[in-house]
Enzyme design. Sequence first.
Site, PDB file in Angstrom:
ATOM      1  N   GLU A  19     -44.646  17.679   1.573  1.00 28.66           N
ATOM      2  CA  GLU A  19     -43.787  18.301   0.563  1.00 28.66           C
ATOM      3  C   GLU A  19     -44.609  19.267  -0.295  1.00 28.66           C
ATOM      4  O   GLU A  19     -45.670  18.905  -0.799  1.00 28.66           O
ATOM      5  CB  GLU A  19     -43.170  17.232  -0.348  1.00 28.66           C
ATOM      6  CG  GLU A  19     -42.127  16.352   0.330  1.00 28.66           C
ATOM      7  CD  GLU A  19     -40.731  16.948   0.300  1.00 28.66           C
ATOM      8  OE1 GLU A  19     -40.573  18.063  -0.241  1.00 28.66           O
ATOM      9  OE2 GLU A  19     -39.803  16.294   0.812  1.00 28.66           O
TER      10      GLU A  19
ATOM     11  N   ASP B 253     -35.153  24.156   3.732  1.00 28.33           N
ATOM     12  CA  ASP B 253     -36.535  24.176   3.271  1.00 28.33           C
ATOM     13  C   ASP B 253     -37.498  24.087   4.451  1.00 28.33           C
ATOM     14  O   ASP B 253     -37.167  23.488   5.471  1.00 28.33           O
ATOM     15  CB  ASP B 253     -36.794  23.045   2.272  1.00 28.33           C
ATOM     16  CG  ASP B 253     -36.549  21.656   2.850  1.00 28.33           C
ATOM     17  OD1 ASP B 253     -35.423  21.398   3.311  1.00 28.33           O
ATOM     18  OD2 ASP B 253     -37.467  20.825   2.828  1.00 28.33           O
TER      19      ASP B 253
END
Length: 310
Positions: A143, A191
């Site tokens: 992330e 994303d």
Amino acid sequence: MRISFSILGIFILLLTACSPNPYRKTNRIHKKQLKRYAKELRVFPMEQEDSPSQVNYGPYPVGTTNFNLRRPNYVVIHHTAQDSVRQTLNTFTIPRTQVSAHYVISDKGEVFHMLNDYFRAWHGGVGKWGNNTDLNSTSIGIELDNDGDEEFTYAQINSLLDLLKNLKEKYGIPTENFIGHSDIAPTRKVDPNANFPWKKLAEEGYGLWYDTEEVKKLHLDKDTIRDESIKSNDTLDLRTQPLPKQAIDSSLIVPQNFDPLLALRVIGYDISDPEAAIKAFKLHFIQENINAEFTDYELKVLYNLYQKYL
């Protein structure tokens, strides 16, 4: 009064700098879970079969000497879509959120290793890449601290590249298996965002990219004319008319029967929702005009990549 406020500010700063790890409580929970899983892994085959079973086991247990730990084979990159790395770390340490990742990288380039690479993090959710429908079980989730719209920082990408180098060397992860969350879940996720430098990663050996010069040489079949349609006395204006096929190397012509959806599936995309698959492809490889329509140039890019993934 000014002096008092200054002293108070310094005191608070020192207190913050010297404070213990704010995640010490959740770290204890983490370690407790590790012990529980370690205990399960130490159980010898058949020893867990205490209850009556219809399976006709042999008269004695035999443990193989040939085994090792399962190794991750993919890396899935995300952006956090949150306001700060602290918010993300909190999210990943609250049980009710049911979401996690192996690594979190702050915009300053700090790498937080949150889970042993051999454990299964909950980062991919429902998704598919090729025939793999459980990416959580075969991948490492990374992330990047990013609200979903902003640029990724230089320090952040440098740290990511350092991390990817370690992971690729340690686990032998294939170059083409460095992908994004939107690639595996095109109907749900977008994303990392269109600012993510996929081309730079590919240049370093993490993911594939198209050959710009080769794409420029390609011709769509519809932009050519067949030999038999050219008469001997024809004078072609190549600026306004299609090129004759005999004037082009056949390897540089995108075939008439080229199927964009088949190409997307070969690359790895789930094409059960064609529009979502096209958008996910364009988010990764085109990074502008993220819609469900291919331009002629984008079809050539797709064809070039399709050949790489074959």
